[in-house]
Design a protein around this motif. Structure first.
Motif, PDB file in Angstrom:
ATOM      1  N   PRO A  43      35.944  40.613  32.019  1.00  0.00           N
ATOM      2  CA  PRO A  43      34.867  39.797  32.002  1.00  0.00           C
ATOM      3  C   PRO A  43      33.768  40.355  32.738  1.00  0.00           C
ATOM      4  CG  PRO A  43      36.517  38.793  33.241  1.00  0.00           C
ATOM      5  CD  PRO A  43      37.404  40.082  32.520  1.00  0.00           C
ATOM      6  N   VAL A  44      34.083  40.812  34.058  1.00  0.00           N
ATOM      7  CA  VAL A  44      32.771  41.431  34.807  1.00  0.00           C
ATOM      8  C   VAL A  44      32.077  42.525  33.949  1.00  0.00           C
ATOM      9  CG1 VAL A  44      32.178  42.830  36.992  1.00  0.00           C
ATOM     10  CG2 VAL A  44      34.042  40.814  37.092  1.00  0.00           C
ATOM     11  N   ILE A 122      25.916  47.734  43.834  1.00  0.00           N
ATOM     12  CA  ILE A 122      26.746  46.544  44.196  1.00  0.00           C
ATOM     13  C   ILE A 122      28.182  47.174  43.922  1.00  0.00           C
ATOM     14  CG2 ILE A 122      27.551  44.244  43.603  1.00  0.00           C
ATOM     15  CD1 ILE A 122      24.567  43.318  43.235  1.00  0.00           C
ATOM     16  N   ILE A 123      29.256  46.946  44.744  1.00  0.00           N
ATOM     17  CA  ILE A 123      30.622  46.926  44.266  1.00  0.00           C
ATOM     18  C   ILE A 123      31.152  45.752  44.145  1.00  0.00           C
ATOM     19  CG2 ILE A 123      32.732  47.691  45.337  1.00  0.00           C
ATOM     20  CD1 ILE A 123      31.174  49.595  47.159  1.00  0.00           C
ATOM     21  N   ILE A 124      31.983  45.735  42.821  1.00  0.00           N
ATOM     22  CA  ILE A 124      32.844  44.711  42.503  1.00  0.00           C
ATOM     23  C   ILE A 124      34.316  44.799  42.564  1.00  0.00           C
ATOM     24  CG2 ILE A 124      33.191  43.100  40.573  1.00  0.00           C
ATOM     25  CD1 ILE A 124      30.438  42.903  39.880  1.00  0.00           C
ATOM     26  N   ASP A 125      34.882  44.149  43.265  1.00  0.00           N
ATOM     27  CA  ASP A 125      36.414  44.301  43.564  1.00  0.00           C
ATOM     28  C   ASP A 125      37.204  43.489  42.432  1.00  0.00           C
ATOM     29  OD1 ASP A 125      38.938  44.443  44.235  1.00  0.00           O
ATOM     30  OD2 ASP A 125      38.669  43.488  46.355  1.00  0.00           O
ATOM     31  N   GLY A 126      37.612  44.282  41.316  1.00  0.00           N
ATOM     32  CA  GLY A 126      38.283  43.563  40.409  1.00  0.00           C
ATOM     33  C   GLY A 126      39.903  43.954  40.286  1.00  0.00           C
ATOM     34  N   GLY A 198      39.476  35.422  33.209  1.00  0.00           N
ATOM     35  CA  GLY A 198      38.034  35.228  32.608  1.00  0.00           C
ATOM     36  C   GLY A 198      36.927  34.325  33.385  1.00  0.00           C
ATOM     37  N   ILE A 199      37.410  33.292  33.860  1.00  0.00           N
ATOM     38  CA  ILE A 199      36.747  32.425  34.561  1.00  0.00           C
ATOM     39  C   ILE A 199      36.116  32.979  36.001  1.00  0.00           C
ATOM     40  CG2 ILE A 199      36.483  30.226  36.005  1.00  0.00           C
ATOM     41  CD1 ILE A 199      38.697  29.353  33.683  1.00  0.00           C
ATOM     42  N   GLN A 204      32.136  36.544  39.300  1.00  0.00           N
ATOM     43  CA  GLN A 204      31.917  37.685  39.746  1.00  0.00           C
ATOM     44  C   GLN A 204      30.453  38.128  39.512  1.00  0.00           C
ATOM     45  OE1 GLN A 204      35.974  39.282  39.849  1.00  0.00           O
ATOM     46  NE2 GLN A 204      35.204  40.022  41.758  1.00  0.00           N
ATOM     47  N   ALA A 205      30.469  38.236  37.843  1.00  0.00           N
ATOM     48  CA  ALA A 205      29.389  38.665  37.016  1.00  0.00           C
ATOM     49  C   ALA A 205      28.111  38.084  37.445  1.00  0.00           C
ATOM     50  CB  ALA A 205      29.524  38.996  35.701  1.00  0.00           C
ATOM     51  N   MET A 206      28.135  37.012  37.419  1.00  0.00           N
ATOM     52  CA  MET A 206      27.025  36.000  37.917  1.00  0.00           C
ATOM     53  C   MET A 206      26.594  36.202  39.389  1.00  0.00           C
ATOM     54  SD  MET A 206      24.985  33.769  37.201  1.00  0.00           S
ATOM     55  CE  MET A 206      25.446  32.470  35.854  1.00  0.00           C
TER      56      MET A 206
END
Length: 375
Positions: A43-44, A122-126, A198-199, A204-206
């Motif tokens: 989702p991110v 930006i780094i997003i940890d998934g 998903g939530i 995180q995307a927001m």
């Protein structure tokens, strides 16, 4: 500048005073690195692509399995058995052909992390493991970038933004030391409702979009907890730790380290191991020992090798006496991680005649029996 097609695509953003055309142009020139294209990363990446983030980096070295599809919505049935990065890139460009996708088909490690992450905003940890969480935190701090953290467990999720350069704490301030190996079960062991990542991934995307546009208030110094069963959100205050070894007053972590060792992941370099090809040869000539499968019952039901003693890793401590110790003990799991933990545990009990099967049943499927169902 935005093209006419992009202006039409993002029309609903233009009516938002906080975004507008200028904000959309900012998103187009921005970049985000997504570590993992799994439950959170799906989702991110999809929402960042739909929002028009101009350059999205993806890090993943896995292949799509049917058991992924319950939650990893970026992938589809036709991609089972194929690299996740290829699947994710195709889906993202289907969502938005006006963006650029960069694929890093590798494990995110201390060796390559800086080179991969240095050119993103930006780094997003998934991810779903502690070594990579500490790594993403540390590399983000050392490069002066925000690290958007998310995690899930069964029906609960967590979210925060770790960015000491923006005045908040880092992940190490919240969790100075990792939990003991095996005390926190993986999604495969504990289960997770597919909607939950998903939530959390959407949140995180927001936060990434808010940071890129410099709007709203990110959860710096705050851990947001979501309880799906009771539909409750709670926030916990996180404070910057002056004693933090990374972002504190007298840091001792000044470069990337051995994160597997730090988190107590078994060192397979000192462990006896064989490949699935070598295991196949032994099985064909008569295995000189016993084969133990430490996956969950659900994984075993989906796909298993014949003649195995089945003891899930989470039950090993209570049941290891069921394993005959007068023979060589060959242990396998999905990909080799849990079986390595099992070998390490048995060694701690004085049982030294263990052999880890490198690559696990995934490698068996890839190299020995492609007809074996994904599990």
């Amino acid at each position: 500048m935005l093209t006419p097609a992009e202006k039409q695509r993002y029309a609903r953003h233009f009516t938002l005073p906080e975004v507008g055309e200028a904000g959309q142009e900012k998103l187009k020139t921005s970049s985000v690195l997504c570590i993992g294209t799994g439950g959170l990363g799906s989702p991110v990446a999809m929402y960042l692509a739909a929002a028009g983030v101009g350059r999205i980096g993806l890090v993943d070295a896995d292949h799509v399995e049917s058991s992924n599809l319950q939650r990893q919505i970026i992938h589809g049935e036709s991609w089972v058995g194929k690299p996740k990065l290829e699947s994710a890139k195709a889906r993202l460009l289907e969502i938005n052909p006006h963006i650029h996708i960069e694929c890093h088909e590798a494990r995110f490690t201390a060796t390559n992390a800086k080179d991969i992450a240095k050119d993103y905003d930006i780094i997003i940890d998934g991810t779903d493991n502690f070594p990579t969480r500490y790594l993403s935190n540390d590399v983000a701090f050392l490069l002066g970038k925000p690290n958007i953290y998310g995690s899930i467990f069964r029906f609960e999720g967590q979210l925060s933004v770790f960015a000491p350069h923006l005045g908040g704490p880092c992940y190490r301030c919240m969790l100075p030391t990792p939990p003991d190996p095996g005390t926190v079960p993986s999604c495969a062991e504990a289960g997770v409702l597919g909607v939950l990542p998903g939530i959390v991934g959407s949140m995180q995307a927001m936060e990434a979009i808010k940071l890129l546009l410099n709007i709203g208030k990110p959860p710096l110094g705050k851990l947001v907890h979501y309880d799906a069963l009771n539909t409750e959100f709670r926030s916990f205050t996180l404070r910057k730790d002056p004693q933090c070894p990374l972002c504190g007053d007298a840091p001792t972590v000044t470069d990337l380290i051995d994160y597997d060792g730090f988190c107590g992941v078994p060192n397979t370099s000192t462990m006896q191991e064989i490949t699935v090809t070598e295991l196949k040869d032994k099985l064909d000539t008569g295995l000189d020992g016993i084969l133990v499968d430490v996956r969950t019952p659900q994984e075993v039901e989906a796909a298993a090798l014949d003649g195995t003693l089945r003891i899930p890793l989470q039950e090993l401590e209570a049941r290891f006496t069921e394993i005959p110790t007068d023979k060589t003990i060959y242990i396998h799991c999905k990909a080799g991680g849990r079986s390595a933990k099992a070998c390490a545990f048995l060694a701690a009990q004085g049982i030294q005649n263990t052999v880890n099967i490198k690559g696990g049943i995934d490698a068996w499927r890839d190299l020995i029996d492609p007809s074996l169902p994904p599990a």
